[in-house]
Write a protein that holds these residues in place. Structure first.
Motif, PDB file in Angstrom:
ATOM      1  N   LYS A 170      49.244  49.815  28.581  1.00  0.00           N
ATOM      2  CA  LYS A 170      48.359  48.551  28.851  1.00  0.00           C
ATOM      3  C   LYS A 170      48.457  47.454  29.669  1.00  0.00           C
ATOM      4  O   LYS A 170      47.608  47.410  30.516  1.00  0.00           O
ATOM      5  CB  LYS A 170      47.475  47.837  27.584  1.00  0.00           C
ATOM      6  N   LEU A 192      49.422  49.033  33.413  1.00  0.00           N
ATOM      7  CA  LEU A 192      48.416  49.167  34.498  1.00  0.00           C
ATOM      8  C   LEU A 192      47.625  47.902  34.832  1.00  0.00           C
ATOM      9  O   LEU A 192      47.147  47.677  35.481  1.00  0.00           O
ATOM     10  CB  LEU A 192      47.205  49.982  33.683  1.00  0.00           C
ATOM     11  N   ILE A 235      44.772  47.730  38.107  1.00  0.00           N
ATOM     12  CA  ILE A 235      43.993  48.966  37.599  1.00  0.00           C
ATOM     13  C   ILE A 235      42.653  48.146  36.395  1.00  0.00           C
ATOM     14  O   ILE A 235      43.396  48.235  35.575  1.00  0.00           O
ATOM     15  CB  ILE A 235      44.361  49.586  36.969  1.00  0.00           C
ATOM     16  N   PHE A 278      41.010  52.367  32.629  1.00  0.00           N
ATOM     17  CA  PHE A 278      41.380  52.634  32.746  1.00  0.00           C
ATOM     18  C   PHE A 278      41.386  53.303  30.306  1.00  0.00           C
ATOM     19  O   PHE A 278      40.656  52.369  30.373  1.00  0.00           O
ATOM     20  CB  PHE A 278      42.918  52.849  32.414  1.00  0.00           C
ATOM     21  N   ASP A 279      41.948  54.281  30.021  1.00  0.00           N
ATOM     22  CA  ASP A 279      41.225  55.312  28.743  1.00  0.00           C
ATOM     23  C   ASP A 279      42.612  54.162  28.203  1.00  0.00           C
ATOM     24  O   ASP A 279      43.511  53.893  28.292  1.00  0.00           O
ATOM     25  CB  ASP A 279      42.354  56.552  28.981  1.00  0.00           C
ATOM     26  N   ARG A 312      48.549  60.399  35.434  1.00  0.00           N
ATOM     27  CA  ARG A 312      46.287  60.363  35.922  1.00  0.00           C
ATOM     28  C   ARG A 312      46.179  58.706  35.440  1.00  0.00           C
ATOM     29  O   ARG A 312      45.183  58.572  36.191  1.00  0.00           O
ATOM     30  CB  ARG A 312      46.559  60.530  34.365  1.00  0.00           C
ATOM     31  N   ALA A 313      46.815  57.700  34.727  1.00  0.00           N
ATOM     32  CA  ALA A 313      45.614  56.243  34.716  1.00  0.00           C
ATOM     33  C   ALA A 313      45.906  55.727  35.734  1.00  0.00           C
ATOM     34  O   ALA A 313      45.524  55.179  35.886  1.00  0.00           O
ATOM     35  CB  ALA A 313      46.219  55.858  33.546  1.00  0.00           C
TER      36      ALA A 313
END
Length: 113
Positions: free
Chosen positions: A81, A84, A89, A92-93, A111-112
């Motif tokens: 977390k 990102l 970013i 994101f998930d 992927r994120a």
């Protein structure tokens, strides 16, 4: 040491001198790289080219490698977390695959990012 010299095709973070501190210097000729990127940026502003991307998949892998220096193949959910978010970013998930075990894989991180 927190100083990490740039690798060919890689980037430098957490130290260095001069252009190395930019965090996106590639190869052994950072000045030439930066000039080329600035020329691409000027061309994109004039509508003659697409905006250059200074951050690519090798950089994502390098960030993951910094967070996983022992090569375990995963980082914690907090590291995922924070990394990102630091990269700017959004969306994101927040609970990706591996979150329950607190082991987010490189593939999930890619992927994120």
């Amino acid at each position: 040491s927190l100083v990490q010299p740039p690798r060919p095709g890689g980037f430098s973070v957490l130290g260095g001198t001069g252009a190395q501190r930019l965090g996106c210097v590639r190869g052994h000729r950072p000045l030439e790289f930066l000039i080329a990127q600035l020329e691409k940026l000027q061309a994109s502003r004039a509508g003659a080219a697409e905006t250059p991307c200074l951050f690519d998949h090798s950089n994502v892998d390098a960030v993951f490698g910094i967070l996983d220096p022992t090569g375990q193949g995963h980082i914690t959910l907090v590291q995922y977390k924070e990394a990102l978010s630091t990269l700017g970013i959004t969306g994101f998930d927040e609970f990706p695959e591996g979150a329950a075990a607190d082991q987010v894989s490189l593939e999930t991180f890619r992927r994120a990012a």
